[in-house]
Design a protein around this motif. Structure first.
Motif, PDB file in Angstrom:
ATOM      1  N   TRP A   1      -8.393   5.040  -6.551  1.00 45.91           N
ATOM      2  CA  TRP A   1      -7.462   3.920  -6.450  1.00 45.91           C
ATOM      3  C   TRP A   1      -6.882   3.533  -7.801  1.00 45.91           C
ATOM      4  CZ3 TRP A   1      -7.364  -0.202  -2.362  1.00 45.91           C
ATOM      5  CH2 TRP A   1      -7.758   0.313  -1.127  1.00 45.91           C
TER       6      TRP A   1
ATOM      7  N   THR B   1       1.314   8.415  -6.661  1.00 44.17           N
ATOM      8  CA  THR B   1       0.683   8.700  -5.362  1.00 44.17           C
ATOM      9  C   THR B   1       0.275  10.144  -5.128  1.00 44.17           C
ATOM     10  OG1 THR B   1       2.871   8.766  -4.309  1.00 44.17           O
ATOM     11  CG2 THR B   1       1.630   6.710  -4.144  1.00 44.17           C
TER      12      THR B   1
ATOM     13  N   ALA C   1      -8.010   9.395  -2.186  1.00 47.04           N
ATOM     14  CA  ALA C   1      -7.812   9.595  -3.625  1.00 47.04           C
ATOM     15  C   ALA C   1      -8.360   8.380  -4.387  1.00 47.04           C
ATOM     16  CB  ALA C   1      -6.332   9.776  -3.921  1.00 47.04           C
TER      17      ALA C   1
ATOM     18  N   ASP D   1       0.863  -1.186   0.000  1.00 44.90           N
ATOM     19  CA  ASP D   1       0.000   0.000   0.000  1.00 44.90           C
ATOM     20  C   ASP D   1       0.896   1.231   0.000  1.00 44.90           C
ATOM     21  OD1 ASP D   1      -1.781   2.065   0.527  1.00 44.90           O
ATOM     22  OD2 ASP D   1      -2.970   0.868   1.919  1.00 44.90           O
ATOM     23  N   TYR D   2       0.825   1.996  -1.073  1.00 45.81           N
ATOM     24  CA  TYR D   2       1.658   3.189  -1.205  1.00 45.81           C
ATOM     25  C   TYR D   2       0.952   4.447  -0.690  1.00 45.81           C
ATOM     26  CZ  TYR D   2       4.480   0.198  -4.194  1.00 45.81           C
ATOM     27  OH  TYR D   2       5.249  -0.829  -4.687  1.00 45.81           O
ATOM     28  N   GLY D   3      -0.310   4.301  -0.307  1.00 50.73           N
ATOM     29  CA  GLY D   3      -1.011   5.390   0.362  1.00 50.73           C
ATOM     30  C   GLY D   3      -1.731   6.378  -0.521  1.00 50.73           C
ATOM     31  N   ASN D   4      -2.139   7.478   0.110  1.00 53.44           N
ATOM     32  CA  ASN D   4      -2.927   8.598  -0.385  1.00 53.44           C
ATOM     33  C   ASN D   4      -4.412   8.304  -0.197  1.00 53.44           C
ATOM     34  OD1 ASN D   4      -3.833  10.981  -1.341  1.00 53.44           O
ATOM     35  ND2 ASN D   4      -2.881  10.836  -3.347  1.00 53.44           N
ATOM     36  N   ASP D   5      -4.793   8.129   1.059  1.00 50.77           N
ATOM     37  CA  ASP D   5      -6.193   7.878   1.413  1.00 50.77           C
ATOM     38  C   ASP D   5      -7.096   8.970   0.875  1.00 50.77           C
ATOM     39  OD1 ASP D   5      -5.467   5.592   2.781  1.00 50.77           O
ATOM     40  OD2 ASP D   5      -5.332   6.608   4.721  1.00 50.77           O
TER      41      ASP D   5
ATOM     42  N   TYR E   1      -3.230   9.514  -6.757  1.00 54.29           N
ATOM     43  CA  TYR E   1      -3.956   8.256  -6.596  1.00 54.29           C
ATOM     44  C   TYR E   1      -3.532   7.508  -5.342  1.00 54.29           C
ATOM     45  CZ  TYR E   1      -4.906   9.091 -11.514  1.00 54.29           C
ATOM     46  OH  TYR E   1      -5.288   9.656 -12.702  1.00 54.29           O
ATOM     47  N   HIS E   2      -4.427   6.670  -4.850  1.00 55.06           N
ATOM     48  CA  HIS E   2      -4.110   5.714  -3.787  1.00 55.06           C
ATOM     49  C   HIS E   2      -3.673   4.440  -4.509  1.00 55.06           C
ATOM     50  CE1 HIS E   2      -5.217   3.800   0.283  1.00 55.06           C
ATOM     51  NE2 HIS E   2      -4.346   3.039  -0.342  1.00 55.06           N
ATOM     52  N   VAL E   3      -2.400   4.132  -4.431  1.00 58.33           N
ATOM     53  CA  VAL E   3      -1.824   3.031  -5.198  1.00 58.33           C
ATOM     54  C   VAL E   3      -1.623   1.811  -4.309  1.00 58.33           C
ATOM     55  CG1 VAL E   3       0.141   2.302  -6.613  1.00 58.33           C
ATOM     56  CG2 VAL E   3      -0.634   4.682  -6.695  1.00 58.33           C
ATOM     57  N   ILE E   4      -2.103   0.669  -4.789  1.00 54.13           N
ATOM     58  CA  ILE E   4      -1.760  -0.605  -4.163  1.00 54.13           C
ATOM     59  C   ILE E   4      -1.252  -1.538  -5.255  1.00 54.13           C
ATOM     60  CG2 ILE E   4      -3.429  -0.361  -2.279  1.00 54.13           C
ATOM     61  CD1 ILE E   4      -5.012  -2.639  -3.618  1.00 54.13           C
TER      62      ILE E   4
END
Length: 66
Positions: free
Chosen positions: A26, A48, A24, A18-22, A51-54
């Motif tokens: 996905w 990121t 935003a 999970d690279y984050g950015n809640d 976007y919220h990147v996973i």
């Protein structure tokens, strides 16, 4: 900052980064046959800000169970 996480699905322990950015939209990154979730470590920091990147390890790859 990237964090390694796990989720259980149908009794399998699956890994993702999970690279984050809640809050935003996905983006879910899925690697090819011989890859793993960390194939996107260089790309994710560029995404990121917007976007919220996973990035997932598919079943049997990386740190995910078979």
């Amino acid at each position: 900052m990237a964090s390694d996480k796990f989720v259980s699905a149908n009794g399998l322990r699956l890994h993702y980064v999970d690279y984050g950015n809640d809050g935003a939209p996905w983006v879910v990154c899925v690697h090819g046959l011989t890859g793993n979730a960390h194939n996107f470590d260089a790309l994710a920091p560029h995404l990121t800000p917007r976007y919220h990147v996973i990035s997932v390890d598919v079943r049997g790859r990386g740190d995910s169970q078979w």
